[in-house]
Design a protein around this motif. Structure first.
Motif, PDB file in Angstrom:
ATOM      1  N   ARG B  13      73.875  59.376  40.630  1.00  0.00           N
ATOM      2  CA  ARG B  13      74.671  58.699  39.591  1.00  0.00           C
ATOM      3  C   ARG B  13      73.791  58.256  38.427  1.00  0.00           C
ATOM      4  N   ARG B  14      74.412  58.229  37.289  1.00  0.00           N
ATOM      5  CA  ARG B  14      73.758  57.676  36.107  1.00  0.00           C
ATOM      6  C   ARG B  14      74.857  57.220  35.152  1.00  0.00           C
ATOM      7  N   GLN B  18      79.094  59.820  38.536  1.00  0.00           N
ATOM      8  CA  GLN B  18      78.536  60.126  39.853  1.00  0.00           C
ATOM      9  C   GLN B  18      78.929  61.545  40.255  1.00  0.00           C
ATOM     10  N   SER B  39      63.924  58.211  37.258  1.00  0.00           N
ATOM     11  CA  SER B  39      64.562  56.907  37.085  1.00  0.00           C
ATOM     12  C   SER B  39      66.045  56.926  37.461  1.00  0.00           C
ATOM     13  N   ASP B  40      66.604  58.084  37.709  1.00  0.00           N
ATOM     14  CA  ASP B  40      68.007  58.161  38.124  1.00  0.00           C
ATOM     15  C   ASP B  40      68.184  57.598  39.525  1.00  0.00           C
ATOM     16  N   GLU B  41      69.428  57.284  39.830  1.00  0.00           N
ATOM     17  CA  GLU B  41      69.698  56.737  41.149  1.00  0.00           C
ATOM     18  C   GLU B  41      70.307  57.798  42.065  1.00  0.00           C
ATOM     19  N   LEU B  66      65.170  60.614  28.996  1.00  0.00           N
ATOM     20  CA  LEU B  66      66.603  60.677  29.235  1.00  0.00           C
ATOM     21  C   LEU B  66      67.281  61.584  28.197  1.00  0.00           C
ATOM     22  N   VAL B  70      73.838  64.744  31.600  1.00  0.00           N
ATOM     23  CA  VAL B  70      74.129  64.387  32.990  1.00  0.00           C
ATOM     24  C   VAL B  70      74.805  65.589  33.635  1.00  0.00           C
TER      25      VAL B  70
END
Lengths: 212, 209
Positions: B13-14, B18, B39-41, B66, B70
């Motif tokens: 997700r970002r 998601q 750094s993304d989750e 970034l 996405v």
């Protein structure tokens, strides 16, 4: 274990790391002796163990049906864009058509060889029997590329249907075999032609000199 | 020693968006293509999230910028093995394209030489029509040779630089090659069939008379 549980493998030698590789790729490297027992392998890049341990596992699995001719540059996976994937799938039909046509040529040549062989032997004609051998050779020559292209088309189509990377692997591998076979055969045939031409010229020169 | 990462189902997700569930390969391909950065989750259960940087084994290639889209959907994975298979085709495709160019060149040069030779000797048996036909055949050889040459160049470039654009171009050139060959082959087969049918009709008519 290779396709049921896909996990990534890494290997390192003298601080250089390569991967991720599939199990098939890793065991192919072992089979091809590209990895030595002193190299280290890992699944998480945190804990490393000597490749020899995996080699024992590999031998225990009976080779796991791995017959990959891997001599590559060891790189990780990449993402295929949607349009690139569609291109691969769209190629399948044309490749299939060519494989069928080439197979037809091979079958016709082999049938001709069979007929010529039968007539050549029954009528005691050595010329016809020799021609049968030539046609048989040509038929067999065309058989291999037809099979490679057929494998390629099938796997590209399955890749389009399932999105499964393994089918892309097989399709591209068959495609490589096709081009390798075709290029090498073409070079050999051209080489033979050149030899025949040179021999003919030499014979001509020799007989010419004899006549003078 | 088993890799827990590989067996699990993954989510990414970002900024409120998601995607998932993803397989480990799909997650790895996204990070290799710089669609996921450290750094993304990511999450393996969709409930607890942590930075992708903390997940061992993800082959990041994009640094931590970034400046990228996405991902909207599951990626189509092309393994390193598949990449190598494609790249290693390049020299063979190059050989074949060069041979096809040579064949096309011979088609143009040989009848021209023959024509001028015959003209010099004062007997032009074949004429301009013969030269025209051989030129047409030469063009039919050049078209697939160009596609194959484009394929070889782009496959090699992809092998060196891992450019996705080179990969797309290589695949498109390869598709064009096979499309041309298949259509050309079918046309040739049809012409043969028509000629054989015509020959048969003329033969049977001649017999009837």
């Amino acid at each position: 274990m290779s396709e049921a549980a896909p996990t990534w493998w890494y290997f390192r030698r003298a601080n250089r790391e390569a991967g991720p590789l599939t199990w098939d790729e890793l065991t192919a490297l072992l089979s091809a002796s590209k990895l030595s027992g002193e190299d280290e392998v890992s699944q998480d890049r945190a804990t490393w163990k000597p490749a020899g341990a995996v080699q024992a596992m590999h031998a225990g699995a009976g080779g796991a049906g791995v017959a990959l001719n891997y001599s590559g540059g060891l790189v990780g996976p990449t993402m295929l864009s949607g349009s690139a994937a569609q291109t691969v799938v769209g190629m399948a039909m044309y490749v299939r058509i060519m494989s069928v046509l080439i197979l037809l040529v091979a079958v016709l040549a082999l049938a001709a060889a069979l007929l010529m062989g039968i007539f050549g032997i029954s009528e005691g004609n050595p010329g016809l029997a020799a021609a049968a051998l030539v046609y048989m050779f040509l038929g067999l020559l065309y058989l291999a590329p037809a099979i490679y292209l057929s494998q390629c088309a099938t796997n590209f189509r399955l890749f389009g249907r399932t999105n499964e990377p393994a089918f892309l692997n097989k399709g591209l591998s068959a495609q490589k075999s096709f081009w390798k076979y075709t290029a090498i055969t073409a070079l050999v045939v051209i080489g033979l032609y050149l030899l025949i031409i040179v021999a003919a010229v030499m014979l001509g020169v020799l007989s010419g000199a004899h006549m003078v | 020693m088993s890799n827990q990462n590989a067996g699990a189902t993954w989510y990414f997700r970002r900024g409120g968006r998601q995607i998932g569930p993803l397989t480990w390969e799909e997650l790895a391909a996204l990070s290799a293509a710089a669609k996921i950065v450290p750094s993304d989750e990511v999450s393996s259960d969709g409930a607890t999230w942590s930075a992708a940087a903390g997940v061992a084994g993800l082959p990041f290639s994009g640094g931590n910028t970034l400046d990228y889209d996405v991902p909207r959907e599951r990626p189509t994975v092309m393994t390193g093995y598949a990449c190598d298979m494609l790249v290693q085709t390049s020299p063979y495709a190059r050989i074949m394209s060069v041979l096809m160019f040579l064949a096309a060149g011979l088609m143009v040069v040989a009848p021209l030489l023959l024509e001028t030779g015959e003209a010099a000797m004062g007997s032009s048996a074949h004429g301009a029509a013969y030269v025209c036909v051989s030129f047409t055949v030469a063009v039919l050889y050049v078209i697939p040779a160009v596609f194959l040459s484009q394929y070889a160049s782009n496959a090699r470039r992809f092998g060196k630089l891992r450019e996705s654009r080179a990969l797309e171009r290589a695949l498109r050139a390869q598709k064009s090659f096979w499309k041309f060959m298949a259509i050309f082959a079918i046309v040739v087969v049809l012409i043969y069939v028509v000629l054989i049918a015509l020959g048969f009709v003329m033969w049977s008519m001649a017999y009837r008379v």
